[in-house]
Scaffold this active site. Structure first.
Site, PDB file in Angstrom:
ATOM      1  N   ARG A 142      44.181  42.701  34.197  1.00 17.91           N
ATOM      2  CA  ARG A 142      43.014  43.136  33.187  1.00 17.91           C
ATOM      3  C   ARG A 142      43.156  44.289  32.574  1.00 17.91           C
ATOM      4  NH1 ARG A 142      40.460  40.791  37.969  1.00 17.91           N
ATOM      5  NH2 ARG A 142      39.644  38.875  37.727  1.00 17.91           N
ATOM      6  N   LYS A 166      37.686  42.930  39.659  1.00 20.60           N
ATOM      7  CA  LYS A 166      36.117  42.955  39.594  1.00 20.60           C
ATOM      8  C   LYS A 166      35.651  42.859  41.046  1.00 20.60           C
ATOM      9  CE  LYS A 166      36.012  40.419  35.141  1.00 20.60           C
ATOM     10  NZ  LYS A 166      35.606  39.045  34.611  1.00 20.60           N
ATOM     11  N   HIS A 235      44.233  41.117  26.515  1.00 14.97           N
ATOM     12  CA  HIS A 235      43.855  39.932  27.187  1.00 14.97           C
ATOM     13  C   HIS A 235      44.928  38.617  27.179  1.00 14.97           C
ATOM     14  CE1 HIS A 235      41.112  38.847  30.497  1.00 14.97           C
ATOM     15  NE2 HIS A 235      40.940  37.734  30.286  1.00 14.97           N
ATOM     16  N   ARG A 238      47.701  38.847  29.644  1.00 16.10           N
ATOM     17  CA  ARG A 238      47.110  38.292  31.019  1.00 16.10           C
ATOM     18  C   ARG A 238      47.277  36.821  30.906  1.00 16.10           C
ATOM     19  NH1 ARG A 238      44.085  39.153  35.662  1.00 16.10           N
ATOM     20  NH2 ARG A 238      42.315  37.823  35.836  1.00 16.10           N
ATOM     21  N   HIS A 261      41.433  35.910  40.533  1.00 13.70           N
ATOM     22  CA  HIS A 261      40.042  34.745  40.408  1.00 13.70           C
ATOM     23  C   HIS A 261      39.580  34.328  41.861  1.00 13.70           C
ATOM     24  CE1 HIS A 261      41.569  33.458  36.337  1.00 13.70           C
ATOM     25  NE2 HIS A 261      41.172  34.487  36.239  1.00 13.70           N
ATOM     26  N   TYR A 270      44.209  27.171  32.746  1.00 10.74           N
ATOM     27  CA  TYR A 270      45.523  27.382  32.301  1.00 10.74           C
ATOM     28  C   TYR A 270      46.421  26.028  32.789  1.00 10.74           C
ATOM     29  CZ  TYR A 270      44.890  32.071  32.210  1.00 10.74           C
ATOM     30  OH  TYR A 270      44.013  33.226  31.567  1.00 10.74           O
TER      31      TYR A 270
END
Length: 292
Positions: A142, A166, A235, A238, A261, A270
């Site tokens: 990210r 995150k 992004h 990514r 994730h 994806y």
């Protein structure tokens, strides 16, 4: 109400240890709640009020994802008020945002991605950007993760980098050989800058940690210089990493781990990209799919 908000934001920063950017996002979403509710005391707010606020936001052409994010922030705020200030109920419980049409993330083709990151300029900042973009595409980072990287996160011996994502969660991500070579070249000239931030991996011309905005600007400039005729944003690299690895390996769980994730459902978008690629191949190759 302002005191409640200040206490909650302090809780997010010091107890939940969320990043300053995430805290800003919560603050913005909660200020919208306070704007919508007017003079109504928070303890008197009900689900009916929240539904009306959601309808108001939807009427302002706000998308379902943005409203869902706001609802999540509001829900967390009321949970805090229940735990710390004796509120009896969470009016956001069970309220859902309107559905948004699903849109697939845009990804570069493998040829476009290679074309973008193949920077041969010997200028100091060009070599920095080469290392930065190679790492972006190599490891699926990210933007915030990239600019927050410190020197000690990089393990040249093992070819890995430790990333803080995150929720302050760390993960170890492999770094490709092209990215490793570009990083080694950058590190060999990094000391020539007037270093002010000794720990930062990527520095500005003045020796400070590179900002997100600077990365966005440099990426757009390199996309133009490298002949990429679409708008490229951080992004997108990514997304390109994820879709290209998935198309080659088919290993969704590995892609989830590398992207950081928390839920596999986030990564499953994806698989749609992969299917889109397969559908194009089918349409062009199968005898019964060809159009006259």
């Amino acid at each position: 109400m302002v005191d409640y908000l200040a206490q909650y934001l302090d809780h997010l920063s010091h107890e939940r240890r969320l990043s300053p950017l995430t805290r800003e996002n919560y603050q913005r979403d909660l200020r919208i709640l306070l704007e919508l509710h007017g003079e109504l005391p928070l303890k008197e707010m009900t689900g009916a009020h929240i539904r009306r606020y959601v309808a108001t936001l939807h009427g302002r052409s706000l998308g379902g994802r943005s409203i869902a994010r706001m609802l999540s922030a509001w829900r967390g705020f009321f949970e805090f008020l229940i735990q710390r200030h004796g509120f009896s109920a969470n009016p956001c419980q069970g309220i859902r945002a309107p559905k948004s049409p699903k849109s697939l993330p845009h990804a570069l083709s493998p040829d476009q991605a290679v074309q973008l990151v193949s920077i041969e300029d010997e200028d100091t900042l060009a070599q920095r950007d080469h290392a930065m973009l190679e790492l972006f595409y190599s490891s699926g980072l990210r933007l915030a993760e990239l600019v927050n990287l410190d020197l000690d996160a990089l393990n040249l011996g093992e070819g890995t980098i430790t990333v803080t994502g995150k929720g302050n969660k760390t993960r170890i991500v492999p770094v490709g050989q092209h990215a490793m070579n570009a990083l080694q070249a950058w590190l060999s000239i990094r000391s020539g800058l007037p270093i002010q931030d000794t720990s930062a991996l990527f520095l500005s011309r003045l020796g400070k940690r590179l900002s997100r905005r600077a990365v966005q600007y440099r990426l757009q400039q390199w996309a133009i210089r490298q002949g990429i005729n679409i708008r490229v944003h951080p992004h997108m690299l990514r997304h390109s990493f994820a879709s290209h690895v998935l198309q080659s390996s088919g290993d969704l769980r590995a892609v989830q781990e590398m992207l950081g994730h928390a839920n596999i459902s986030t990564t499953q978008v994806y698989t749609h990209l992969d299917f889109h690629h397969l559908a194009k191949v089918y349409d062009s190759a199968h005898p019964r799919a060809r159009k006259k």
